[in-house]
Design a protein around this motif. Structure first.
Motif, PDB file in Angstrom:
ATOM      1  N   UNK A 131       0.824  -1.213   0.000  1.00 13.20           N
ATOM      2  CA  UNK A 131       0.000   0.000   0.000  1.00 13.20           C
ATOM      3  C   UNK A 131       0.857   1.262   0.000  1.00 13.20           C
ATOM      4  N   UNK A 132       1.892   1.279  -0.799  1.00 11.99           N
ATOM      5  CA  UNK A 132       2.793   2.427  -0.792  1.00 11.99           C
ATOM      6  C   UNK A 132       2.111   3.673  -1.365  1.00 11.99           C
ATOM      7  N   UNK A 133       2.501   4.804  -0.829  1.00 13.01           N
ATOM      8  CA  UNK A 133       2.016   6.106  -1.309  1.00 13.01           C
ATOM      9  C   UNK A 133       3.187   7.075  -1.304  1.00 13.01           C
ATOM     10  N   UNK A 134       3.081   8.187  -2.021  1.00 14.97           N
ATOM     11  CA  UNK A 134       4.144   9.192  -1.952  1.00 14.97           C
ATOM     12  C   UNK A 134       4.398   9.662  -0.520  1.00 14.97           C
ATOM     13  N   UNK A 135       3.331   9.759   0.276  1.00 12.78           N
ATOM     14  CA  UNK A 135       3.479  10.191   1.662  1.00 12.78           C
ATOM     15  C   UNK A 135       4.290   9.173   2.460  1.00 12.78           C
ATOM     16  N   UNK A 136       4.013   7.885   2.234  1.00 15.46           N
ATOM     17  CA  UNK A 136       4.782   6.856   2.950  1.00 15.46           C
ATOM     18  C   UNK A 136       6.239   6.871   2.511  1.00 15.46           C
ATOM     19  N   UNK A 137       6.479   7.043   1.233  1.00 18.97           N
ATOM     20  CA  UNK A 137       7.854   7.010   0.740  1.00 18.97           C
ATOM     21  C   UNK A 137       8.690   8.130   1.348  1.00 18.97           C
ATOM     22  N   UNK A 138       8.062   9.250   1.618  1.00 24.97           N
ATOM     23  CA  UNK A 138       8.778  10.345   2.276  1.00 24.97           C
ATOM     24  C   UNK A 138       9.162   9.936   3.699  1.00 24.97           C
ATOM     25  N   UNK A 139       8.224   9.320   4.403  1.00 24.18           N
ATOM     26  CA  UNK A 139       8.496   8.847   5.765  1.00 24.18           C
ATOM     27  C   UNK A 139       9.557   7.751   5.735  1.00 24.18           C
ATOM     28  N   UNK A 140       9.441   6.858   4.758  1.00 27.49           N
ATOM     29  CA  UNK A 140      10.396   5.754   4.619  1.00 27.49           C
ATOM     30  C   UNK A 140      11.812   6.286   4.427  1.00 27.49           C
ATOM     31  N   UNK A 141      11.947   7.322   3.609  1.00 30.76           N
ATOM     32  CA  UNK A 141      13.267   7.917   3.375  1.00 30.76           C
ATOM     33  C   UNK A 141      13.828   8.535   4.658  1.00 30.76           C
ATOM     34  N   UNK A 459      -3.136 -18.620  10.540  1.00 30.22           N
ATOM     35  CA  UNK A 459      -3.980 -17.963   9.542  1.00 30.22           C
ATOM     36  C   UNK A 459      -3.174 -17.763   8.269  1.00 30.22           C
ATOM     37  N   UNK A 460      -3.899 -17.779   7.135  1.00 30.21           N
ATOM     38  CA  UNK A 460      -3.275 -17.520   5.837  1.00 30.21           C
ATOM     39  C   UNK A 460      -4.022 -16.385   5.161  1.00 30.21           C
ATOM     40  N   UNK A 461      -3.304 -15.295   4.851  1.00 24.82           N
ATOM     41  CA  UNK A 461      -3.864 -14.122   4.187  1.00 24.82           C
ATOM     42  C   UNK A 461      -3.492 -14.174   2.703  1.00 24.82           C
ATOM     43  N   UNK A 462      -4.426 -13.795   1.834  1.00 21.81           N
ATOM     44  CA  UNK A 462      -4.146 -13.729   0.398  1.00 21.81           C
ATOM     45  C   UNK A 462      -4.513 -12.349  -0.127  1.00 21.81           C
ATOM     46  N   UNK A 463      -3.530 -11.677  -0.710  1.00 24.44           N
ATOM     47  CA  UNK A 463      -3.723 -10.379  -1.361  1.00 24.44           C
ATOM     48  C   UNK A 463      -3.399 -10.577  -2.837  1.00 24.44           C
ATOM     49  N   UNK A 464      -4.396 -10.875  -3.689  1.00 24.47           N
ATOM     50  CA  UNK A 464      -4.110 -11.407  -5.029  1.00 24.47           C
ATOM     51  C   UNK A 464      -3.890 -10.413  -6.168  1.00 24.47           C
ATOM     52  N   UNK A 465      -4.414  -9.175  -6.068  1.00 21.20           N
ATOM     53  CA  UNK A 465      -4.489  -8.346  -7.264  1.00 21.20           C
ATOM     54  C   UNK A 465      -3.492  -7.175  -7.284  1.00 21.20           C
ATOM     55  N   UNK A 466      -3.096  -6.811  -8.518  1.00 20.11           N
ATOM     56  CA  UNK A 466      -2.255  -5.632  -8.724  1.00 20.11           C
ATOM     57  C   UNK A 466      -3.068  -4.376  -8.454  1.00 20.11           C
ATOM     58  N   UNK A 467      -2.383  -3.331  -7.982  1.00 19.50           N
ATOM     59  CA  UNK A 467      -3.026  -2.033  -7.778  1.00 19.50           C
ATOM     60  C   UNK A 467      -1.923  -0.991  -7.599  1.00 19.50           C
ATOM     61  N   UNK A 468      -2.249   0.282  -7.796  1.00 22.94           N
ATOM     62  CA  UNK A 468      -1.246   1.334  -7.574  1.00 22.94           C
ATOM     63  C   UNK A 468      -0.720   1.281  -6.138  1.00 22.94           C
ATOM     64  N   UNK A 469       0.595   1.415  -5.999  1.00 20.64           N
ATOM     65  CA  UNK A 469       1.200   1.396  -4.673  1.00 20.64           C
ATOM     66  C   UNK A 469       1.622   0.025  -4.204  1.00 20.64           C
ATOM     67  N   UNK A 470       1.322  -1.001  -4.987  1.00 25.26           N
ATOM     68  CA  UNK A 470       1.719  -2.358  -4.615  1.00 25.26           C
ATOM     69  C   UNK A 470       2.891  -2.757  -5.496  1.00 25.26           C
ATOM     70  N   UNK A 471       3.954  -3.252  -4.884  1.00 22.18           N
ATOM     71  CA  UNK A 471       5.131  -3.632  -5.663  1.00 22.18           C
ATOM     72  C   UNK A 471       4.787  -4.803  -6.578  1.00 22.18           C
ATOM     73  N   UNK A 472       5.452  -4.893  -7.696  1.00 22.51           N
ATOM     74  CA  UNK A 472       5.137  -5.927  -8.682  1.00 22.51           C
ATOM     75  C   UNK A 472       5.667  -7.279  -8.234  1.00 22.51           C
TER      76      UNK A 472
END
Length: 739
Positions: A131-141, A459-472
């Motif tokens: 769930x990356x966003x420009x705001x998160x990337x600033x914090x990450x840096x 528990x097993x979580x599945x996040x299956x689909x591409x979307x903006x902010x998700x790494x490939x």
């Protein structure tokens, strides 16, 4: 993973290690008064009810679960900073203990340290990968250098290392129980590899290098993600020729989601690119999509990664020379199965000529079809998938789109559950929506139990689909790993894919390759779920071994029991016909020239980068071109991951000088698969399956991987199985038995 385990792999970013293949994730409890009385102040603070949601103990069912529904980006920086302070307080409690170092007063509290930070890191990883966003990337840096400083304060803590070394030295004289002995060994080796024994001056430079690298890794990874989001290829209705209906609908949705309703879009991810290049009749558009995908991080703009690569290589080299190693690869491989870069290179060089020879055959077949159709072209990289598909149809009468009609995601999910039930005795039951928090509406959750006893496994979580902010790509990770030393911890595992989300009401149909990857990543999840270790450190992985279990699980996709029960046509419900299955199996080694060469090119390049005696000022673009030319890389194929977007290697250190590990693991995979093929019950043989779980999955890193494999197979693995598996000539001196 417990935050102390972040130190394995040097300055590799936690996020990348978590995302790539599901690094161990454990949530050790705070030190108890019984084992670490000196830790009481830190423990008391740890037990406080934090106002920050990201630090709070997980509550709810299943031993507690992450509060993904309450994630707030504003909380992440203060949570990480507070968590790091608490972890350091736990370390101080260990080093301030005046009693002589023992396993119980040093290693045990070290295994327990950093509980709150471990929780914060899970949320940090979700924002970074899913769930990356420009705001998160600033914090990450901003956080990257702080995290590096924090890590150095532990990995280079002289008093802590002295206590760990004292326990290790004593264990060499008077061995501890096997699991404790292995735990001490792994912790000691991690610290030694991280320069804990360096001089004060060298330690300061080492820490400074790590800090600089942490920022470079963050920049590199975010540059790739930015290019994946930024460059979307739009096209119109008159450019749809050759594309399957399912892709056309998904492309229309992707265009609408990107603000261009009425058009169609190829997103800059592998799943989208791969389908388009396979089916589109529009050669000019294929070339554009190909160039867009393979130029990620290499566009001479603000997101260009070439200078990052140069700086990373220089700093890695300087750092390992502080430790007395000639090259980064020598340092990195010392505790891997390969042991040294020469062994890794020897394996790749044994396979490379056969792969190149096969590429020549494949290109000849493709060029013949192009010529016969009247196309006045010479096969180029953007033609390879397209004409390979036509060769596949001609030679094997096999249509990939026809195969996709039987590969529906829901059925494939049931297929992996069935496989887990047969091999591991696991049962998967959907968790009612809303009862377990998720970070996105696409994420679904299942409870895993023992089929016989009903015991809760995790528990097993599945996040299956591409979307903006998700790494490939696709990956597996853990939110909590199994351990028993401080109360039983059950597993929270996840799989993450980038399937193209279909139009509403349409099925999710995937390619055979994507279905194989789905099984592969689930193999990582099973490795987590099957864990049966006492101490968190034993959940760590050996990089050129950890891909083995997941690669092996791919083999069950093509077994009769899976095909006959779960590979059903999405419209008619009919099982995939035997004639189509026969074509798939007959074509099993088809296109292996392409598959092996594009992978090996990346793996060879990775090792070449990290064995340069002095990489100062190295020009990545020139080095890539000259190295590939020396290797006689076919002009029709490009590296699977070109240097500017080779995130496995340059956005962290999880696979740096270790991408060859997929091939190393595949030698084990092919050999282990033959063990099943030779057994009376085939791939569902009870005796072989029991040994698989006992020796290859449950121990994790509680025993040496080579010894674990010998216990499973009765001998070491042989390369001849790999060569047979890929349809390549078996090396001289190997037994060329028929499969």
């Amino acid at each position: 993973m417990s935050t102390k385990q972040v130190f394995a792999g040097s300055a590799s970013g936690f996020l990348v290690m978590l995302a790539m293949v599901g690094c161990t994730s454990s949530q050790p409890k705070q030190p108890s008064n019984a084992t670490a009385a000196a830790a009481a102040p830190a423990a008391t603070e740890m037990k406080q009810t934090f106002d920050n949601t990201l630090l709070k103990e997980w509550t709810g069912p299943y031993g507690g679960v992450p509060a993904f529904d309450k994630m707030n980006l504003a909380d992440i920086k203060p949570a990480m900073e507070k968590g790091m302070a608490l972890h350091l307080a736990d370390i101080d409690a260990i080093t301030n203990n005046t009693a002589a170092p023992t396993f119980e007063n040093t290693i045990v509290p070290y295994e327990k340290a950093g509980e709150a930070l471990s929780r914060a890191f899970i949320y940090y990883g979700i924002w970074g990968s899913n769930m990356s966003t420009p705001e998160f990337r600033k914090i990450q840096a901003e956080l990257a250098p702080q995290i590096s400083d924090f890590r150095s304060k532990i990995s280079q803590n002289t008093k802590l290392f002295q206590r760990i070394k004292a326990v290790y030295d004593q264990s060499q004289k008077t061995p501890l129980p096997a699991d404790q002995q292995r735990t001490v060994q792994l912790i000691y080796e991690d610290f030694a590899m991280e320069g804990a024994g360096l001089s004060t001056e060298a330690k300061q430079r080492y820490a400074a290098i790590n800090k600089e690298l942490s920022s470079l890794y963050t920049s590199y990874g975010n540059n790739v993600l930015a290019d994946e989001e930024k460059y979307v290829t739009f096209f119109t209705k008159d450019q749809l020729s050759g594309l399957p209906e399912s892709f056309v609908k998904a492309a229309a949705k992707a265009a609408a989601d990107n603000g261009k309703p009425g058009q169609y879009a190829v997103t800059n991810t592998r799943s989208s690119m791969d389908q388009f290049l396979t089916y589109s009749d529009n050669r000019a558009l294929r070339e554009k999509v190909w160039n867009t995908y393979y130029s990620r991080g290499d566009n001479a703009d603000a997101n260009d990664n070439n200078q990052n690569i140069t700086n990373i290589l220089h700093l890695r080299d300087e750092r390992v020379k502080l430790l007395g190693h000639d090259t980064y690869a020598d340092w990195r491989l010392q505790n891997r199965m390969a042991k040294n870069p020469q062994n890794a290179m020897a394996l790749m060089e044994a396979v490379w000529p056969a792969a190149l020879a096969r590429v020549k055959e494949e290109v000849k077949d493709m060029q013949a079809i192009a010529n016969a159709s009247g196309a006045k072209i010479t096969i180029a990289p953007w033609d390879y998938r397209y004409y390979a598909e036509k060769v596949r149809k001609k030679k094997y009468d096999l249509d990939s789109d026809e195969v996709k009609q039987y590969l529906e995601l829901g059925n494939l999910t049931q297929a992996i559950f069935y496989t887990a039930g047969e091999l591991f005795n696991f049962s998967f039951k959907p968790v009612p929506a809303g009862s377990v928090p998720v970070f996105h509406e696409d994420v679904k959750v299942w409870e895993v139990t023992d089929k016989t006893t009903g015991e809760h496994i995790g528990l097993w979580y599945l996040d299956p689909f591409a979307r903006p902010g998700k790494r490939s790509g696709a990956w597996a990770s853990q939110y909590r790993s199994f351990s028993t030393f401080d109360g039983k911890k059950t597993v929270l595992a996840s799989n993450n894919s980038n399937f193209v989300k279909p139009a509403p009401g349409d099925p999710v149909l995937v390619s055979w390759d994507d279905a194989t990857t789905f099984f592969h990543e689930f193999g990582h999840a099973l490795h987590f779920l099957a864990s049966n270790v006492k101490y968190p450190t034993l959940n760590s992985g050996v990089r050129d071994y950890t891909e083995f279990q997941s690669q092996l699980l791919e083999r069950w996709l093509s077994t009769d029991k899976v095909i006959n029960q779960f590979l059903k046509h999405h419209k008619t419900g009919q099982v995939m016909p035997a004639s189509l299955v026969a074509k798939i199996k007959k074509a099993a080694t088809f296109n292996q020239g392409f598959e092996t060469t594009e992978f090996l090119a990346s793996a060879l390049m990775d090792l070449k980068y990290h064995t340069v005696p002095d990489p100062t000022g190295l020009d990545p673009d020139k080095f890539e071109r000259e190295t590939l030319a020396a290797l006689k890389m076919p002009k029709e194929i490009v590296m699977r991951h070109r240097s500017p977007h080779f995130t496995h290697v340059f956005s962290g250190e999880g696979y740096a000088a270790g991408y060859y590990g997929y091939l190393w693991a595949d030698v084990l995979t092919a050999d282990a698969a033959e063990a099943f093929e030779e057994a009376p019950g085939g791939f569902y043989d009870r005796e072989v399956a029991a040994k698989l779980v006992k020796y290859l999955f449950a121990p994790r890193n509680a025993m040496d991987p080579a010894e674990a494999y010998r216990l499973f197979r009765g001998r070491d693995a042989k390369i001849d199985a790999l060569m047979r598996d890929r349809g390549f000539p078996v090396p001289a001196g190997q037994k060329a038995q028929k499969k």
